[in-house]
Enzyme design. Structure first.
Site, PDB file in Angstrom:
ATOM      1  N   ALA A  26       3.120  -3.073   8.619  1.00  0.00           N
ATOM      2  CA  ALA A  26       2.606  -4.419   8.119  1.00  0.00           C
ATOM      3  C   ALA A  26       2.988  -4.438   6.575  1.00  0.00           C
ATOM      4  O   ALA A  26       3.684  -5.139   5.997  1.00  0.00           O
ATOM      5  CB  ALA A  26       1.375  -5.025   8.554  1.00  0.00           C
ATOM      6  N   LYS A  27       2.426  -3.147   6.076  1.00  0.00           N
ATOM      7  CA  LYS A  27       2.659  -2.935   4.628  1.00  0.00           C
ATOM      8  C   LYS A  27       4.013  -2.601   4.490  1.00  0.00           C
ATOM      9  O   LYS A  27       4.479  -2.934   3.398  1.00  0.00           O
ATOM     10  CB  LYS A  27       1.446  -1.967   4.115  1.00  0.00           C
ATOM     11  CG  LYS A  27       0.255  -2.366   4.206  1.00  0.00           C
ATOM     12  CD  LYS A  27      -0.066  -3.605   3.135  1.00  0.00           C
ATOM     13  CE  LYS A  27      -1.738  -4.123   3.022  1.00  0.00           C
ATOM     14  NZ  LYS A  27      -1.819  -5.124   2.178  1.00  0.00           N
ATOM     15  N   TYR A  78      -1.312  -1.110  10.356  1.00  0.00           N
ATOM     16  CA  TYR A  78      -1.407  -1.546   9.075  1.00  0.00           C
ATOM     17  C   TYR A  78      -0.370  -0.982   8.024  1.00  0.00           C
ATOM     18  O   TYR A  78       0.296  -1.777   7.330  1.00  0.00           O
ATOM     19  CB  TYR A  78      -2.944  -1.019   8.530  1.00  0.00           C
ATOM     20  CG  TYR A  78      -2.986  -0.960   7.018  1.00  0.00           C
ATOM     21  CD1 TYR A  78      -3.657  -2.196   6.337  1.00  0.00           C
ATOM     22  CD2 TYR A  78      -2.809   0.187   6.165  1.00  0.00           C
ATOM     23  CE1 TYR A  78      -3.757  -2.313   5.102  1.00  0.00           C
ATOM     24  CE2 TYR A  78      -3.044   0.145   4.656  1.00  0.00           C
ATOM     25  CZ  TYR A  78      -3.711  -1.215   4.192  1.00  0.00           C
ATOM     26  OH  TYR A  78      -3.519  -1.164   3.019  1.00  0.00           O
ATOM     27  N   ILE A 137      -8.096   2.924  -4.063  1.00  0.00           N
ATOM     28  CA  ILE A 137      -8.875   2.190  -5.162  1.00  0.00           C
ATOM     29  C   ILE A 137     -10.095   2.147  -4.635  1.00  0.00           C
ATOM     30  O   ILE A 137     -10.401   1.705  -3.690  1.00  0.00           O
ATOM     31  CB  ILE A 137      -7.890   0.778  -5.399  1.00  0.00           C
ATOM     32  CG1 ILE A 137      -6.528   1.055  -5.662  1.00  0.00           C
ATOM     33  CG2 ILE A 137      -8.616  -0.140  -6.415  1.00  0.00           C
ATOM     34  CD1 ILE A 137      -5.921   1.695  -7.113  1.00  0.00           C
ATOM     35  N   SER A 186       0.782  -1.206   0.012  1.00  0.00           N
ATOM     36  CA  SER A 186       0.042   0.174   0.085  1.00  0.00           C
ATOM     37  C   SER A 186       0.986   1.217  -0.099  1.00  0.00           C
ATOM     38  O   SER A 186       2.158   1.354   0.610  1.00  0.00           O
ATOM     39  CB  SER A 186      -1.068   0.145   1.245  1.00  0.00           C
ATOM     40  OG  SER A 186      -1.529   1.245   1.327  1.00  0.00           O
TER      41      SER A 186
END
Length: 141
Positions: free
Chosen positions: A48-49, A45, A78, A32
């Protein structure tokens, strides 16, 4: 962390023996833009990405001698139904998001799929350890 990083690592490890045996393969991870930019309230998040970004060149070095390429696609905003599940304070207003992009439209799942398809193509056999951002030119803004 389990969903966005550990599972990717374990999946790569599960499939690589067969790729090594064949002498070729493609691993295309999805991360991401938040891996590079971070996002308040989404620290786990984003972390982790970002881990996927570290996993990619490490695996590329390990697996390249076996004909396996490893890359990561970093989608931006998206348009997917899952956006409706985000808390309101994490959702960008669509018109604000589009105004910050070079390409003035909503990103679609097909945009990400096209990048992954390109990296999976035999013509991409010399592209490895790379991160391809698919965000309509949002990150430069």
């Amino acid at each position: 962390m389990d969903i966005n990083l550990t599972t990717r690592y374990r999946t790569c490890r599960a499939f690589t023996p067969a790729m090594i045996e064949r002498g070729r393969g493609r691993i295309n991870n999805v991360s991401s833009v938040n891996a590079r930019l971070g996002r308040a309230g989404l620290t786990a998040y984003s972390t982790a990405k970002a881990g996927v970004l570290g996993l990619t060149p490490s695996l590329a070095r390990e697996l390249g001698p076996h004909g396996i390429t490893v890359n990561t696609v970093l989608p931006g905003a998206i348009q997917v139904p899952a956006e409706n599940d985000l808390p309101a304070h994490h959702r960008a207003r669509p018109e604000d998001q589009i105004a910050r992009q070079c390409v003035p439209r909503h990103g679609q799942p097909e945009d990400v799929a096209a990048a992954i398809t390109f990296l999976a193509n035999p013509n991409a056999s010399f592209i490895t350890a790379q991160s391809l951002t698919v965000d309509g030119g949002w990150m430069p803004h």
